[in-house]
Design a protein around this motif. Structure first.
Motif, PDB file in Angstrom:
ATOM      1  N   HIS A 256       1.101  -1.620   0.160  1.00 12.48           N
ATOM      2  CA  HIS A 256      -0.431  -0.050   0.325  1.00 12.48           C
ATOM      3  C   HIS A 256       1.012   1.310   0.097  1.00 12.48           C
ATOM      4  O   HIS A 256       0.010   2.456  -0.496  1.00 12.48           O
ATOM      5  N   ASP A 257       1.918   1.332   0.645  1.00 12.14           N
ATOM      6  CA  ASP A 257       2.795   2.575   1.120  1.00 12.14           C
ATOM      7  C   ASP A 257       3.824   2.566  -0.559  1.00 12.14           C
ATOM      8  O   ASP A 257       5.323   2.810   0.211  1.00 12.14           O
TER       9      ASP A 257
ATOM     10  N   HIS B 183       1.983  10.255  -2.511  1.00 10.32           N
ATOM     11  CA  HIS B 183       2.705   7.689  -2.650  1.00 10.32           C
ATOM     12  C   HIS B 183       1.714   8.054  -3.066  1.00 10.32           C
ATOM     13  O   HIS B 183       1.524   6.463  -4.151  1.00 10.32           O
TER      14      HIS B 183
ATOM     15  N   HIS C 129      -5.963   3.931  -0.312  1.00  7.64           N
ATOM     16  CA  HIS C 129      -5.760   4.071   1.121  1.00  7.64           C
ATOM     17  C   HIS C 129      -6.113   4.508   2.336  1.00  7.64           C
ATOM     18  O   HIS C 129      -6.472   4.707   3.037  1.00  7.64           O
ATOM     19  N   HIS C 130      -6.035   6.322   1.657  1.00  9.44           N
ATOM     20  CA  HIS C 130      -6.226   7.246   1.740  1.00  9.44           C
ATOM     21  C   HIS C 130      -7.521   8.498   1.756  1.00  9.44           C
ATOM     22  O   HIS C 130      -7.619   9.337   2.626  1.00  9.44           O
TER      23      HIS C 130
ATOM     24  N   ASP D 142      -4.789   0.209   8.023  1.00 10.26           N
ATOM     25  CA  ASP D 142      -3.520   1.009   8.241  1.00 10.26           C
ATOM     26  C   ASP D 142      -3.957   1.993   9.004  1.00 10.26           C
ATOM     27  O   ASP D 142      -2.329   2.129  10.260  1.00 10.26           O
TER      28      ASP D 142
HETATM   29 FE   FE2 Z   1      -0.009   5.145   3.016  1.00  6.27          FE
END
Ligand code: FE2
Ligand code: FE2
Length: 343
Positions: free
Chosen positions: A202-203, A231, A257-258, A286
């Protein structure tokens, strides 16, 4: 008996005679025979019983019943017991020879048939075990491939996050929370496993964020925030466009995911079910792990407080239904947290 023996001897058969069933059975034990002719009426054990015993113990021996009565019932019984034929006294020599020849012919056909069946069964058995071996080999190869795939993903993800998750434990826990949550609503274990693996990445986009911003303790300036928020897009661009379903799911997770349920998240500001479910799941996993683990720049929050934060975000930051599912399997969450605690 003597008449029969003479007749058969004269026609090239090698014969032995027995006075009764006991003697016959003794002979049978000592020598191999192809055919037994027995009278119905004998002292002691009857001819029918002898036929039954022979059929059971020596399936390769043909039997022919000789009877003085033209009794259809008796003939039926003998055939049913396994006799190959019967001869009615008084008999013509030819009748006996034909009966014996037929019985022997049928016997050899049956033996051949049985051998053929045994060979076939053996062949089926051999083929089946070859098939099982091949399958086992294939499974082993697949298992190895899966392991190496998992390890590759893990190592790449750790490399990308190495600066703020040196041990890779955040990735490990976060992805397992994702798998746990996905597993509570999806029975397809393959899809659950895909999401678990995909969420490890995810990151990956953090690879493109400079240290002084990524590792900055304390609040970020609006400009720095813009840089950090990149990102998601960077990760998406790294992962998107693959033929692999796993990488496609990973690109979705990286991009979304954010996002927040009320539309206030980044990078797209998607709301509600516009946010792919993978992104909504990853958001909960997360944030929960970020809150409850130490980072270079902050201490872990106590569990109770972290739960309050999650609940406060119910319906605003997080999908309310998914959050409820996450909270309802909190025992498993705590177990994962303990098992993959930072070293
Ligand atoms: Fe992230
Ligand atoms: Fe993360």
């Amino acid at each position: 008996r003597k008449v029969l023996r003479r007749l058969l001897d004269r026609n090239g058969y090698d014969c032995m005679t027995a006075a009764d069933a006991d003697e016959a059975r003794k002979l049978l034990r000592d020598k191999p025979f192809a055919i037994v002719l027995t009278d119905m009426n004998m002292p002691g054990v009857s001819g029918l019983d002898l036929i039954m015993q022979i059929t059971a113990e020596y399936p390769d021996i043909a039997t022919v019943m000789i009877t003085g009565l033209d009794d259809a019932k008796l003939a039926d019984a003998a055939l049913e017991m396994g006799a190959y034929g019967y001869i009615i006294k008084p008999f013509e020599p030819n009748e006996v020879l034909i009966n014996v020849a037929n019985a022997l012919r049928r016997r050899s056909l049956e033996i051949e048939n049985r051998n053929h069946r045994v060979r076939l069964e053996q062949m089926v058995k051999d083929r089946t075990s070859e098939l099982w071996n091949a399958i086992a080999q294939l499974e082993n190869a697949e298992k190895e491939l899966r392991l190496s795939r998992e390890e590759t993903i893990q190592k790449l993800s750790i490399a990308a996050e190495f600066r703020d998750d040196e041990t890779g434990r955040h990735i490990e826990r976060m992805s397992r929370y994702c798998g746990l949550l996905a597993g509570t609503m999806d029975e397809d274990s393959e899809r659950v496993e895909i999401l678990r693996l995909a969420s490890q990445m995810h990151d990956v986009g953090k690879i493109g964020i400079p240290d002084q911003i990524l590792l900055k303790p304390g609040p970020l300036t609006p400009d720095e925030r813009v840089v950090i928020e990149r990102h998601c897009d960077i990760g998406y661009r790294i992962l998107v466009g693959s033929k692999s379903n796993l990488l496609n799911v990973a690109s979705t997770v990286a991009l979304t995911h954010h996002e927040k349920f009320d539309g206030s998240g980044y990078p797209r500001g998607l709301a509600g079910e516009e946010i792919p479910i993978e992104g909504r799941i990853a958001a909960i996993a997360d944030v929960f792990d970020a809150l409850t683990s130490d980072r270079v720049y902050k201490r872990a929050m106590p569990l109770g407080k972290a739960l309050d934060v999650l609940r406060e975000g119910r319906g605003t930051h997080f999908d309310p239904d998914l959050l409820d599912l996450f909270l309802s399997s909190f025992d498993s969450v705590v177990a994962i947290k303990a098992q993959y605690a930072d070293r």
